[in-house]
Design a protein around this motif. Sequence first.
Motif, mmCIF file in Angstrom:
data_model
loop_
_atom_site.group_PDB
_atom_site.id
_atom_site.type_symbol
_atom_site.label_atom_id
_atom_site.label_comp_id
_atom_site.label_asym_id
_atom_site.label_seq_id
_atom_site.Cartn_x
_atom_site.Cartn_y
_atom_site.Cartn_z
ATOM 1 N N GLU A 199 137.275 149.108 69.116
ATOM 2 C CA GLU A 199 138.029 150.361 69.134
ATOM 3 C C GLU A 199 137.638 151.163 67.902
ATOM 4 O O GLU A 199 136.939 150.661 67.025
ATOM 5 C CB GLU A 199 139.538 150.072 69.051
ATOM 6 N N GLU A 200 138.129 152.384 67.839
ATOM 7 C CA GLU A 200 137.978 153.149 66.598
ATOM 8 C C GLU A 200 138.783 152.413 65.518
ATOM 9 O O GLU A 200 139.925 152.028 65.760
ATOM 10 C CB GLU A 200 138.509 154.566 66.757
ATOM 11 N N PRO A 201 138.201 152.185 64.348
ATOM 12 C CA PRO A 201 138.952 151.512 63.275
ATOM 13 C C PRO A 201 140.136 152.350 62.814
ATOM 14 O O PRO A 201 140.099 153.575 62.864
ATOM 15 C CB PRO A 201 137.932 151.373 62.146
ATOM 16 N N TYR A 202 141.180 151.661 62.377
ATOM 17 C CA TYR A 202 142.328 152.360 61.795
ATOM 18 C C TYR A 202 141.904 152.958 60.467
ATOM 19 O O TYR A 202 141.349 152.271 59.610
ATOM 20 C CB TYR A 202 143.493 151.400 61.569
ATOM 21 N N GLU A 203 142.164 154.224 60.275
ATOM 22 C CA GLU A 203 141.741 154.924 59.060
ATOM 23 C C GLU A 203 142.409 154.390 57.810
ATOM 24 O O GLU A 203 141.844 154.430 56.736
ATOM 25 C CB GLU A 203 142.024 156.422 59.200
ATOM 26 N N TYR A 204 143.628 153.902 57.923
ATOM 27 C CA TYR A 204 144.378 153.467 56.748
ATOM 28 C C TYR A 204 144.020 152.061 56.292
ATOM 29 O O TYR A 204 144.517 151.584 55.294
ATOM 30 C CB TYR A 204 145.879 153.558 57.001
ATOM 31 N N ASN A 205 143.150 151.371 57.015
ATOM 32 C CA ASN A 205 142.833 149.986 56.673
ATOM 33 C C ASN A 205 141.324 149.824 56.548
ATOM 34 O O ASN A 205 140.619 149.760 57.548
ATOM 35 C CB ASN A 205 143.382 149.043 57.735
ATOM 36 N N GLU A 206 140.831 149.749 55.320
ATOM 37 C CA GLU A 206 139.386 149.635 55.089
ATOM 38 C C GLU A 206 138.792 148.355 55.648
ATOM 39 O O GLU A 206 137.605 148.291 55.920
ATOM 40 C CB GLU A 206 139.091 149.737 53.596
ATOM 41 N N ALA A 207 139.605 147.314 55.821
ATOM 42 C CA ALA A 207 139.104 146.042 56.350
ATOM 43 C C ALA A 207 138.894 146.090 57.852
ATOM 44 O O ALA A 207 138.240 145.208 58.407
ATOM 45 C CB ALA A 207 140.078 144.912 56.004
ATOM 46 N N ASP A 208 139.400 147.122 58.524
ATOM 47 C CA ASP A 208 139.316 147.188 59.981
ATOM 48 C C ASP A 208 137.960 147.734 60.418
ATOM 49 O O ASP A 208 137.640 148.890 60.190
ATOM 50 C CB ASP A 208 140.439 148.058 60.529
ATOM 51 N N SER A 209 137.178 146.880 61.064
ATOM 52 C CA SER A 209 135.873 147.279 61.588
ATOM 53 C C SER A 209 135.993 147.900 62.970
ATOM 54 O O SER A 209 135.025 148.460 63.483
ATOM 55 C CB SER A 209 134.963 146.057 61.690
ATOM 56 N N GLY A 210 137.162 147.772 63.585
ATOM 57 C CA GLY A 210 137.351 148.235 64.952
ATOM 58 C C GLY A 210 137.185 147.125 65.971
ATOM 59 O O GLY A 210 137.560 147.273 67.123
ATOM 60 N N TRP A 211 136.633 145.994 65.548
ATOM 61 C CA TRP A 211 136.424 144.871 66.467
ATOM 62 C C TRP A 211 137.713 144.111 66.687
ATOM 63 O O TRP A 211 138.478 143.884 65.764
ATOM 64 C CB TRP A 211 135.340 143.928 65.944
ATOM 65 N N GLY A 259 146.152 139.402 63.415
ATOM 66 C CA GLY A 259 145.833 139.550 62.005
ATOM 67 C C GLY A 259 144.588 140.399 61.834
ATOM 68 O O GLY A 259 143.807 140.574 62.768
ATOM 69 N N VAL A 260 144.414 140.932 60.644
ATOM 70 C CA VAL A 260 143.219 141.708 60.300
ATOM 71 C C VAL A 260 142.414 140.880 59.312
ATOM 72 O O VAL A 260 142.947 140.410 58.303
ATOM 73 C CB VAL A 260 143.600 143.076 59.683
ATOM 74 N N TYR A 261 141.142 140.695 59.637
ATOM 75 C CA TYR A 261 140.243 139.895 58.805
ATOM 76 C C TYR A 261 138.958 140.671 58.556
ATOM 77 O O TYR A 261 138.538 141.482 59.392
ATOM 78 C CB TYR A 261 139.887 138.581 59.514
ATOM 79 N N LEU A 262 138.338 140.422 57.437
ATOM 80 C CA LEU A 262 137.024 141.008 57.179
ATOM 81 C C LEU A 262 136.047 140.504 58.236
ATOM 82 O O LEU A 262 136.093 139.331 58.637
ATOM 83 C CB LEU A 262 136.526 140.635 55.791
ATOM 84 N N ILE A 263 135.171 141.376 58.680
ATOM 85 C CA ILE A 263 134.220 140.989 59.730
ATOM 86 C C ILE A 263 133.334 139.832 59.259
ATOM 87 O O ILE A 263 132.935 138.979 60.055
ATOM 88 C CB ILE A 263 133.401 142.207 60.218
ATOM 89 N N ASN A 264 133.060 139.759 57.968
ATOM 90 C CA ASN A 264 132.278 138.652 57.432
ATOM 91 C C ASN A 264 132.967 137.309 57.693
ATOM 92 O O ASN A 264 132.310 136.309 57.999
ATOM 93 C CB ASN A 264 132.039 138.850 55.939
ATOM 94 N N THR A 265 134.281 137.281 57.582
ATOM 95 C CA THR A 265 135.034 136.054 57.852
ATOM 96 C C THR A 265 134.840 135.621 59.302
ATOM 97 O O THR A 265 134.595 134.447 59.584
ATOM 98 C CB THR A 265 136.531 136.277 57.559
ATOM 99 N N ILE A 266 134.927 136.574 60.222
ATOM 100 C CA ILE A 266 134.760 136.258 61.648
ATOM 101 C C ILE A 266 133.328 135.812 61.923
ATOM 102 O O ILE A 266 133.102 134.866 62.692
ATOM 103 C CB ILE A 266 135.137 137.463 62.522
#
Length: 74
Positions: free
Chosen positions: A4-16, A35-42
């Motif tokens: 999806e489009e990433p949430y603007e207020y959350n820099e960790a959100d890649s949109g995935w 939960g919201v996780y850094l894409i690197n973690t996933i």
Amino acid sequence: MYREEPYEYNEADSGWRFLSGDEDDRYMDNPKKHGVYLINTICNYDPDIMPFLDAEPGTAYIRDEKGNFVLDEE
């Protein structure tokens, strides 16, 4: 997995968004299950996703019967 489009207020959100595919509405309606996780973690959990990370929002992939990611046409 879908983007999806990433949430603007959350820099960790890649949109995935990553799901197993068997979540029902009751599960999805419970915010404690998300939960919201850094894409690197996933990527550390599943490096198979890495070739798809530049896909545009609105794109979705599912695993086929062999476990490979394929574009979800639905």
